[in-house]
Design a protein around this motif. Structure first.
Motif, PDB file in Angstrom:
ATOM      1  N   TRP A   1      43.286  -1.574  49.015  1.00  0.00           N
ATOM      2  CA  TRP A   1      43.086  -2.997  49.318  1.00  0.00           C
ATOM      3  C   TRP A   1      44.401  -3.737  49.543  1.00  0.00           C
TER       4      TRP A   1
ATOM      5  N   ALA B   1      36.158 -10.890  43.316  1.00  0.00           N
ATOM      6  CA  ALA B   1      36.490  -9.863  44.315  1.00  0.00           C
ATOM      7  C   ALA B   1      36.227 -10.413  45.723  1.00  0.00           C
TER       8      ALA B   1
ATOM      9  N   ASP C   1      40.665 -12.198  43.294  1.00  0.00           N
ATOM     10  CA  ASP C   1      40.714 -10.805  43.745  1.00  0.00           C
ATOM     11  C   ASP C   1      41.955 -10.147  43.150  1.00  0.00           C
TER      12      ASP C   1
ATOM     13  N   ALA D   1      31.881  -4.949  45.411  1.00  0.00           N
ATOM     14  CA  ALA D   1      33.094  -4.568  44.684  1.00  0.00           C
ATOM     15  C   ALA D   1      32.830  -3.703  43.463  1.00  0.00           C
TER      16      ALA D   1
END
Length: 185
Positions: A11, A58, A77, A117
């Motif tokens: 990510w 998230a 996040d 997530a």
């Protein structure tokens, strides 16, 4: 997978991508997911109103956030690069943080959701802490979406509908091997 290092690297790398496509940044490019439809379903299930304060756990780069119209939207996040991209593209209030340790006071938000997530979490203990944190900061309702029953990736954490007995269970929005849950406080 007991360690989130692999997924955090994935990510962080996504957030450094130069694209402005929220679907690509949030990992939907290789799926049949229609992000606008997913957001519409979340809004309907949580009955999000323009007067609500909403937290997205998230939140990524804001793929779903772009469709949420409310008094106050806040996202969190663990990817600092996605948080930066989210702020850059949508100018939302977004913070870097972990789902299992939210920095907000009790009952801060009317509605809280996390979509797509939970299968990246390292283990069920982390997931349970994240759920407890979501319950703690929510006043009215919580939605957790895209929980996989089975997966094509061994790195994905799997879930069982029986673990959500006190929740409303909803079929997956785009994948029949996934489900969503709603909890009203």
């Amino acid at each position: 997978m007991e360690d989130m290092t692999y997924w955090k690297e994935v990510w962080e790398r996504k957030g450094r991508d130069t694209t402005k496509s929220l679907e690509v940044l949030d990992g939907y490019e290789d799926t049949t997911a229609n992000v606008a439809e997913i957001a519409k379903n979340i809004i309907k299930e949580l009955d999000i109103k323009e007067t609500d304060r909403v937290l997205e756990v998230a939140c990524g780069a804001g793929g779903l956030a772009q469709y949420i119209k409310c008094k106050e939207y806040v996202g969190v996040d663990y990817s600092s690069s996605l948080v930066k991209k989210h702020i850059e593209l949508l100018n939302n209030s977004v913070l870097t943080g972990e789902a299992n340790d939210l920095i907000f006071k009790d009952k801060t938000f009317d509605k809280v959701f996390c979509f797509g997530a939970f299968h990246y979490f390292p283990n069920q203990e982390y997931a349970k802490k994240a759920i407890n944190e979501m319950k703690r900061v929510a006043k009215k309702a919580i939605l957790i979406g895209d929980l996989p029953i089975t997966s094509h990736r061994e790195e994905h954490l799997l879930y069982n509908m029986n673990d959500f007995k006190d929740w409303k269970i909803i079929e997956g929005y785009y994948n029949p091997n996934r489900f969503n849950v709603v909890y009203n406080l």
